[in-house]
Design a protein around this motif. Structure first.
Motif, PDB file in Angstrom:
ATOM      1  N   LYS A 340      -5.257   4.793  -2.073  1.00 40.25           N
ATOM      2  CA  LYS A 340      -4.970   3.362  -2.022  1.00 40.25           C
ATOM      3  C   LYS A 340      -4.045   2.884  -3.145  1.00 40.25           C
ATOM      4  O   LYS A 340      -3.307   1.922  -2.973  1.00 40.25           O
ATOM      5  CB  LYS A 340      -6.284   2.569  -2.089  1.00 40.25           C
ATOM      6  CG  LYS A 340      -7.232   2.844  -0.930  1.00 40.25           C
ATOM      7  CD  LYS A 340      -8.556   2.131  -1.127  1.00 40.25           C
ATOM      8  CE  LYS A 340      -9.537   2.453  -0.012  1.00 40.25           C
ATOM      9  NZ  LYS A 340     -10.864   1.852  -0.246  1.00 40.25           N
ATOM     10  N   MET A 341      -4.086   3.544  -4.285  1.00 37.08           N
ATOM     11  CA  MET A 341      -3.471   2.969  -5.475  1.00 37.08           C
ATOM     12  C   MET A 341      -1.985   3.274  -5.626  1.00 37.08           C
ATOM     13  O   MET A 341      -1.231   2.461  -6.134  1.00 37.08           O
ATOM     14  CB  MET A 341      -4.235   3.426  -6.719  1.00 37.08           C
ATOM     15  CG  MET A 341      -5.633   2.846  -6.792  1.00 37.08           C
ATOM     16  SD  MET A 341      -6.501   3.287  -8.309  1.00 37.08           S
ATOM     17  CE  MET A 341      -5.492   2.481  -9.548  1.00 37.08           C
ATOM     18  N   PHE A 342      -1.558   4.479  -5.211  1.00 39.15           N
ATOM     19  CA  PHE A 342      -0.171   4.883  -5.449  1.00 39.15           C
ATOM     20  C   PHE A 342       0.486   5.280  -4.138  1.00 39.15           C
ATOM     21  O   PHE A 342      -0.028   6.119  -3.413  1.00 39.15           O
ATOM     22  CB  PHE A 342      -0.112   6.052  -6.439  1.00 39.15           C
ATOM     23  CG  PHE A 342      -0.787   5.757  -7.743  1.00 39.15           C
ATOM     24  CD1 PHE A 342      -0.270   4.813  -8.614  1.00 39.15           C
ATOM     25  CD2 PHE A 342      -1.950   6.409  -8.097  1.00 39.15           C
ATOM     26  CE1 PHE A 342      -0.887   4.528  -9.809  1.00 39.15           C
ATOM     27  CE2 PHE A 342      -2.583   6.138  -9.296  1.00 39.15           C
ATOM     28  CZ  PHE A 342      -2.053   5.187 -10.152  1.00 39.15           C
ATOM     29  N   GLU A 343       1.658   4.710  -3.863  1.00 40.46           N
ATOM     30  CA  GLU A 343       2.261   4.884  -2.547  1.00 40.46           C
ATOM     31  C   GLU A 343       3.065   6.165  -2.388  1.00 40.46           C
ATOM     32  O   GLU A 343       3.536   6.468  -1.305  1.00 40.46           O
ATOM     33  CB  GLU A 343       3.156   3.683  -2.202  1.00 40.46           C
ATOM     34  CG  GLU A 343       4.410   3.567  -3.039  1.00 40.46           C
ATOM     35  CD  GLU A 343       4.232   2.723  -4.282  1.00 40.46           C
ATOM     36  OE1 GLU A 343       5.233   2.322  -4.880  1.00 40.46           O
ATOM     37  OE2 GLU A 343       3.059   2.481  -4.673  1.00 40.46           O
ATOM     38  N   SER A 344       3.231   6.952  -3.443  1.00 44.16           N
ATOM     39  CA  SER A 344       4.029   8.172  -3.322  1.00 44.16           C
ATOM     40  C   SER A 344       3.237   9.432  -3.651  1.00 44.16           C
ATOM     41  O   SER A 344       3.802  10.512  -3.681  1.00 44.16           O
ATOM     42  CB  SER A 344       5.254   8.098  -4.244  1.00 44.16           C
ATOM     43  OG  SER A 344       6.042   6.969  -3.939  1.00 44.16           O
ATOM     44  N   ARG A 345       1.958   9.307  -3.907  1.00 45.59           N
ATOM     45  CA  ARG A 345       1.205  10.445  -4.417  1.00 45.59           C
ATOM     46  C   ARG A 345       0.896  11.492  -3.340  1.00 45.59           C
ATOM     47  O   ARG A 345       0.567  12.624  -3.659  1.00 45.59           O
ATOM     48  CB  ARG A 345      -0.095   9.966  -5.051  1.00 45.59           C
ATOM     49  CG  ARG A 345      -0.497  10.822  -6.242  1.00 45.59           C
ATOM     50  CD  ARG A 345      -1.604  10.213  -7.041  1.00 45.59           C
ATOM     51  NE  ARG A 345      -1.486  10.587  -8.444  1.00 45.59           N
ATOM     52  CZ  ARG A 345      -2.287  10.128  -9.385  1.00 45.59           C
ATOM     53  NH1 ARG A 345      -3.226   9.260  -9.091  1.00 45.59           N
ATOM     54  NH2 ARG A 345      -2.134  10.521 -10.628  1.00 45.59           N
ATOM     55  N   LEU A 346       0.998  11.117  -2.071  1.00 46.86           N
ATOM     56  CA  LEU A 346       0.708  12.071  -1.001  1.00 46.86           C
ATOM     57  C   LEU A 346       1.946  12.778  -0.478  1.00 46.86           C
ATOM     58  O   LEU A 346       1.856  13.609   0.422  1.00 46.86           O
ATOM     59  CB  LEU A 346       0.000  11.353   0.164  1.00 46.86           C
ATOM     60  CG  LEU A 346      -1.373  10.756  -0.134  1.00 46.86           C
ATOM     61  CD1 LEU A 346      -1.961  10.132   1.114  1.00 46.86           C
ATOM     62  CD2 LEU A 346      -2.323  11.803  -0.698  1.00 46.86           C
ATOM     63  N   PHE A 347       3.098  12.468  -1.036  1.00 45.51           N
ATOM     64  CA  PHE A 347       4.329  13.028  -0.489  1.00 45.51           C
ATOM     65  C   PHE A 347       4.473  14.524  -0.757  1.00 45.51           C
ATOM     66  O   PHE A 347       5.371  15.160  -0.201  1.00 45.51           O
ATOM     67  CB  PHE A 347       5.544  12.277  -1.029  1.00 45.51           C
ATOM     68  CG  PHE A 347       5.729  10.915  -0.427  1.00 45.51           C
ATOM     69  CD1 PHE A 347       5.007  10.522   0.689  1.00 45.51           C
ATOM     70  CD2 PHE A 347       6.622  10.009  -0.977  1.00 45.51           C
ATOM     71  CE1 PHE A 347       5.170   9.268   1.248  1.00 45.51           C
ATOM     72  CE2 PHE A 347       6.795   8.744  -0.418  1.00 45.51           C
ATOM     73  CZ  PHE A 347       6.063   8.376   0.700  1.00 45.51           C
ATOM     74  N   PHE A 348       3.607  15.095  -1.588  1.00 44.59           N
ATOM     75  CA  PHE A 348       3.683  16.531  -1.827  1.00 44.59           C
ATOM     76  C   PHE A 348       3.112  17.343  -0.670  1.00 44.59           C
ATOM     77  O   PHE A 348       3.213  18.574  -0.666  1.00 44.59           O
ATOM     78  CB  PHE A 348       2.939  16.897  -3.122  1.00 44.59           C
ATOM     79  CG  PHE A 348       1.440  16.961  -2.989  1.00 44.59           C
ATOM     80  CD1 PHE A 348       0.794  18.184  -2.873  1.00 44.59           C
ATOM     81  CD2 PHE A 348       0.667  15.805  -2.958  1.00 44.59           C
ATOM     82  CE1 PHE A 348      -0.587  18.254  -2.752  1.00 44.59           C
ATOM     83  CE2 PHE A 348      -0.700  15.859  -2.836  1.00 44.59           C
ATOM     84  CZ  PHE A 348      -1.333  17.102  -2.732  1.00 44.59           C
ATOM     85  N   VAL A 349       2.520  16.679   0.354  1.00 44.36           N
ATOM     86  CA  VAL A 349       1.869  17.426   1.436  1.00 44.36           C
ATOM     87  C   VAL A 349       2.871  18.231   2.255  1.00 44.36           C
ATOM     88  O   VAL A 349       2.482  19.196   2.928  1.00 44.36           O
ATOM     89  CB  VAL A 349       1.047  16.506   2.367  1.00 44.36           C
ATOM     90  CG1 VAL A 349      -0.019  15.768   1.590  1.00 44.36           C
ATOM     91  CG2 VAL A 349       1.939  15.543   3.123  1.00 44.36           C
TER      92      VAL A 349
END
Length: 434
Positions: A340-349
């Motif tokens: 929820k908090m950071f909008e780019s943190r999942l882009f490493f998937v």
């Protein structure tokens, strides 16, 4: 640029000790600026972000003495405020996001501070409005210097105020708290962050003579005092590293005992891993993770897919969601990871997908992981670490994968994890640093 070469498929066994908490260290080290007396801090992690902050204090003429491998004495009795105007200070502090927390102590004690636009992880916008608004309510004025691209902050004398924070920012709360302890009158901070880091900072400030009530809650009341004295402080074990080791052990099928975890301060982290089907055994202050041949993700009571989401403390820390995501790829079952908090943190998937993981990136905040268990192992790959937490998640993935992987830009991992390759190699991993 340094790199790790990882031989996957190695099972580890033995004991490992977590480092001191990075996020707590950055806060309490900034707090030494509040007093001219000596402050001794133990269990300081030997990592880039912390070492860079300590060097920044040295450059400000704070006396720093390394008493042992993890213990430092600080004395800020002759701070060079002119250094804040130099290009060297601007460059060093801009590259270290934790340096934002020297603003509160400098304002409270000296009435002035300088803040360049801070750096840190590339995980999306991390606004400083909470810091600015709270400190402005205490009476500080902010002036933006366009040419130098920095904020010049001044306050003849901070005065206590009531404030309701727009978000429960950990560093924002810490900064305001450190400013308020020397402010005139009473400060009330509602919707304050209450993470263990803040509790530890509050305990240290109280030992230094601050008057703080409500520690551990989201309502802090601070009665300003004239001055603070020295103190001795012990930093907690790093809960993020503890969680990383839990996930790493399960995903690699290892038998590991994590020593001295500060278990009572881990909140729902152990139970959250149990929801992924991982056996987490408490043994006093230690955690034992037995060998897992497989682990199965739980569902909600009605049978619907489990959701693991971050939330302000005592919710699940966002710093561990990258680890939960990668560990879920080798579980049996499905889970929705909601960052929820950071909008780019999942882009490493995308790197995990290249390794064979079944992940649907729904949007910048949500990813659905379809765990295939041991039927399909991840395969080795060449990757680049985008930030600290994604970096450790990619390292865990590489350690469980078939074949050899390479991770570039490991300075990002070194920012938050102390000698991680040597410590893991000592219990059976095969990681080479280039």
């Amino acid at each position: 640029m340094a790199s790790f070469v990882i031989e996957g498929g190695c099972r580890m066994s033995g004991e490992i000790i977590p480092q001191g908490a990075k996020n707590e260290a950055l806060q309490v080290i900034c707090a030494v600026l509040l007093t001219p007396e000596k402050v001794t801090i133990a269990n300081v992690p030997d990592i880039l972000d912390v070492n860079n902050l300590i060097q920044l204090l040295r450059d400000m003429q704070v006396k720093v003495e390394r008493l042992s491998l993890d213990t430092y004495a600080f004395q800020a009795d002759n701070v060079d405020l002119d250094y804040l105007k130099t290009e060297d200070f601007v460059r060093k502090s801009a590259s270290l996001r934790g340096s934002v927390m020297i603003v509160g102590p400098l304002l409270a004690r000296f009435g002035k501070a300088v803040l360049p636009k801070p750096g840190g992880d590339k995980i999306g916008r991390r606004r400083l409005d909470t810091h600015f608004t709270g400190i402005q309510k205490l009476g500080a004025t902010f002036t933006y210097n366009q040419d130098a691209q920095l904020y010049e902050i001044e306050a003849k004398r901070l005065k206590g105020a009531y404030m309701l924070l727009d978000e429960a920012s950990v560093t924002g709360t810490a900064n305001i708290l450190m400013a308020a302890v020397l402010a005139e009158g009473t400060t009330t901070i509602y919707n304050a962050a209450c993470e263990p880091y803040l509790q530890q900072l509050s305990k240290m400030l109280i030992q230094m003579g601050a008057d703080i009530s409500g520690v551990g809650s989201n309502l802090l009341t601070i009665q300003g005092v004239e001055s603070l004295k020295g103190a001795n402080h012990l930093i907690l074990p790093d809960m993020i590293e503890v969680g990383s080791f839990i996930g790493m052990a399960a995903m690699t099928g290892s038998d590991i005992t994590i020593k001295n975890t500060g278990f009572d301060m881990l909140g729902i982290i152990p139970e959250s891993f149990r929801r992924l089907g991982i056996t987490v055994e408490q043994q006093g202050d230690d955690i034992h993770i037995p060998t897992h041949d497989s682990y199965e993700i739980d569902t909600f009571i009605d049978g619907s897919i489990m959701t693991i989401a971050d939330a302000p403390w005592p919710g699940l820390t966002p710093d561990l969601l990258s680890v939960f995501l990668v560990v879920a790829t080798q579980a049996v079952g499905s889970v929705l990871i909601h960052q929820k908090m950071f909008e780019s943190r999942l882009f490493f998937v995308d790197k995990l997908i290249d390794m064979g993981a079944q992940i649907i990136l729904c949007d910048p905040h949500r990813a659905t992981v379809i765990g295939l268990g041991n039927r399909y192992k991840l395969r080795g790959a060449t990757m680049v670490s985008p930030d600290i937490r994604a970096g450790i998640a990619l390292l865990i993935a590489a350690m469980s994968a078939e074949g050899t992987s390479r991770i570039h830009n490991i300075d990002q991992i070194d920012r938050g994890y102390q000698n991680i390759d040597k410590r893991l190699n000592s219990i059976g991993a095969r990681i080479t640093r280039l």
